[in-house]
Design an enzyme around this catalytic site. Sequence first.
Site, PDB file in Angstrom:
ATOM      1  N   ASP A 187       1.302 -11.001   6.797  1.00 38.86           N
ATOM      2  CA  ASP A 187       1.782 -10.149   5.694  1.00 38.86           C
ATOM      3  C   ASP A 187       3.123  -9.512   6.058  1.00 38.86           C
ATOM      4  OD1 ASP A 187      -0.221  -8.900   7.511  1.00 38.86           O
ATOM      5  OD2 ASP A 187       0.479  -7.057   6.602  1.00 38.86           O
ATOM      6  N   GLY A 223       0.814  -1.210   0.000  1.00 42.19           N
ATOM      7  CA  GLY A 223       0.000   0.000   0.000  1.00 42.19           C
ATOM      8  C   GLY A 223       0.847   1.259   0.000  1.00 42.19           C
ATOM      9  N   ARG A 229      14.576   0.594   0.646  1.00 38.26           N
ATOM     10  CA  ARG A 229      15.030  -0.628   1.311  1.00 38.26           C
ATOM     11  C   ARG A 229      15.342  -1.717   0.302  1.00 38.26           C
ATOM     12  NH1 ARG A 229       9.650  -2.627   4.664  1.00 38.26           N
ATOM     13  NH2 ARG A 229       8.342  -2.913   2.844  1.00 38.26           N
TER      14      ARG A 229
HETATM   15  P1  AMP Z   1       1.721  -2.630   8.121  1.00 37.88           P
HETATM   16  O1  AMP Z   1       0.937  -2.763   9.374  1.00 37.88           O
HETATM   17  O2  AMP Z   1       2.541  -1.372   8.057  1.00 37.88           O
HETATM   18  O3  AMP Z   1       2.497  -3.859   7.787  1.00 37.88           O
HETATM   19  O4  AMP Z   1       0.674  -2.438   6.946  1.00 37.88           O
HETATM   20  C1  AMP Z   1      -0.412  -3.301   6.699  1.00 37.88           C
HETATM   21  C2  AMP Z   1      -0.988  -2.984   5.361  1.00 37.88           C
HETATM   22  O5  AMP Z   1      -1.404  -1.615   5.312  1.00 37.88           O
HETATM   23  C3  AMP Z   1      -0.043  -3.157   4.180  1.00 37.88           C
HETATM   24  O6  AMP Z   1      -0.792  -3.591   3.092  1.00 37.88           O
HETATM   25  C4  AMP Z   1       0.484  -1.762   3.971  1.00 37.88           C
HETATM   26  O7  AMP Z   1       0.971  -1.559   2.670  1.00 37.88           O
HETATM   27  C5  AMP Z   1      -0.744  -0.919   4.268  1.00 37.88           C
HETATM   28  N1  AMP Z   1      -0.404   0.430   4.707  1.00 37.88           N
HETATM   29  C6  AMP Z   1       0.150   0.803   5.881  1.00 37.88           C
HETATM   30  N2  AMP Z   1       0.338   2.122   5.929  1.00 37.88           N
HETATM   31  C7  AMP Z   1      -0.097   2.633   4.754  1.00 37.88           C
HETATM   32  C8  AMP Z   1      -0.175   3.943   4.185  1.00 37.88           C
HETATM   33  N3  AMP Z   1       0.235   5.026   4.826  1.00 37.88           N
HETATM   34  N4  AMP Z   1      -0.701   4.049   2.934  1.00 37.88           N
HETATM   35  C9  AMP Z   1      -1.135   2.970   2.271  1.00 37.88           C
HETATM   36  N5  AMP Z   1      -1.098   1.730   2.749  1.00 37.88           N
HETATM   37  C10 AMP Z   1      -0.590   1.542   3.971  1.00 37.88           C
HETATM   38 MG    MG Z   2       3.500  -4.708   6.516  1.00 35.87          MG
END
Ligand code: AMP
Ligand code: MG
Length: 521
Positions: free
Chosen positions: A269, A102, A192
């Site tokens: 994920d 995302g 990264r």
């Molecule tokens: P995370 O908890 O950071 O691993 O994110 C979980 C999901 O939410 C993943 O699909 C990320 O890509 C998406 N995600 C987290 N933060 C954002 C953001 N600011 N914009 C878009 N997608 C996000």
């Molecule tokens: Mg993630």
Amino acid sequence: MKLDIHNTFSTLLPADKNLENSRRQVLDACFSYVTPKKTTHPELLHVSEAMLTELGLTKEDAATNEFLHVFTGNSVFTNTHPYAMCYGGHQFGNWAGQLGDGRAINLFEVAYNNKQWAVQLKGAGETPYSRSADGLAVLRSSIREYLCSEAMHYLGVPTTRALSLSLSGDQVLRDILYNGNPAYEKGAIVCRVAPNFIRFGNFEILAARKNYATLKQLADYTIAHFYPEITSSGKEKYLAFFTEVRNKTIDMIIHWQRIGFVHGVMNTDNMSISGLTIDYGPYGWLEGYDWNWTPNTTDAQHKRYRYGNQAYIGLWNLFQLANALYPLIEEATPLQSLLEEYNSIYEQKYIAMMQQKLGLEPNNSNDNELTGRLEETLQLIETDMTIFFRKLAHVTKKDTAITAIEKINDAFYNLTEYTEEIQEHWKNWFTLYSNRLQEEKRSDAERATAMNKVNPKYVLRNYMAQLAINKANEGDYSLIDELYQLLKQPYSEQPAYQHWFAKRPEWARHKVGCSMLSCSS
Ligand code: AMP
Ligand code: MG
């Protein structure tokens, strides 16, 4: 800037045919092409020289405009086609459906020195997987990811790496504690790098959609590129693959336990298919040794991802991966047996790791009791994990329980809590330890040297990252570099940096960013 581009993921796996950058369910594909967002005023804050070298780049390359613009997403490198990956996941124990990159955009893969590296930007704008969010990242979380992933590498922990940390020049709106107080923060982008960014969730989404042909393609691709030692075919091949992923996952978690790292969001994920620590969000480092601790306020109630639960969650996540791979194997029994072996393999490796931390050679002794009693004793009074194990190397065979305790009691946070009862427990433990040391063939000095190779002196304590963030928010980026340099040699004495070998200051105990972190980043 010369890079040996050699794309495999995006050339060998099916692409989403829809080229629009609209949020949607992406079916029958492993990824979608996207273009990173242009930034207002990109500024490079830090570059990992070691990572430059790994990619075949130089410091001179890093000083060019091209480098700045490519690694902040402002220009797309010649003949490359950035893309976001499609994956799903179990979040906090529940199937969450499609998640995907995302706010991560893969730029390209680089082949250099017989290694393959996928290069990815985090925070470079929205993708079809951005759901309700903006695809951006703030400076605070970017500093945390940048510093910690490199620190983990130098600690010897399998991890994704970081090449660069940049400001976007844009403002990003975030509600840090999800309590209705959104505020603008500086936007940032981390570049990264890892052999791959494939997660358990990449397999789960295809299995959930019964897209078995693509599932097989992805498994075959992953095995061919990242598990080339697997030469069997048919079911055996996928079972061998699952076995390897299981073993790598165990090894990664053992490393986390060794250094006191709490990932904070072990959703499927966020589990790498190569057993790398990935997605540095609300992670934290144990200060007081505490099996119940988690830095993630989003998880404060159930503490699913607490320090003492990481091994169990590794197994839980592998169970989900086994389910996802089942259609390729169509036999539950062998998968079940592989999962059933998890606990005993983990236990065995855990004891071996603790023996190393204690400086004990793995002779015939069963150190389960010594280890178990230590874990209990460490939790009777708030004891700094890093300082305790580092100071333990000073204990000699001649020490009595009393003199040994004097060598480590700097690790206690509050001596007024050191009651007589607790003193007794510590004396008992050190008596056991001292008896055990008498069996050791190595000299005290040899043992200390060995211990200092597994017990780091310097880790990225939560408050240290926060100090670097506070300064950076005021426009002073010097602490980022200081911590970066410090953490390149976490096992060395580094007298000039002795001030970082200290317990967490009291102000940081309950501070946002230090002991309270959320997924907001
Ligand atoms: P995370 O908890 O950071 O691993 O994110 C979980 C999901 O939410 C993943 O699909 C990320 O890509 C998406 N995600 C987290 N933060 C954002 C953001 N600011 N914009 C878009 N997608 C996000
Ligand atoms: Mg993630």
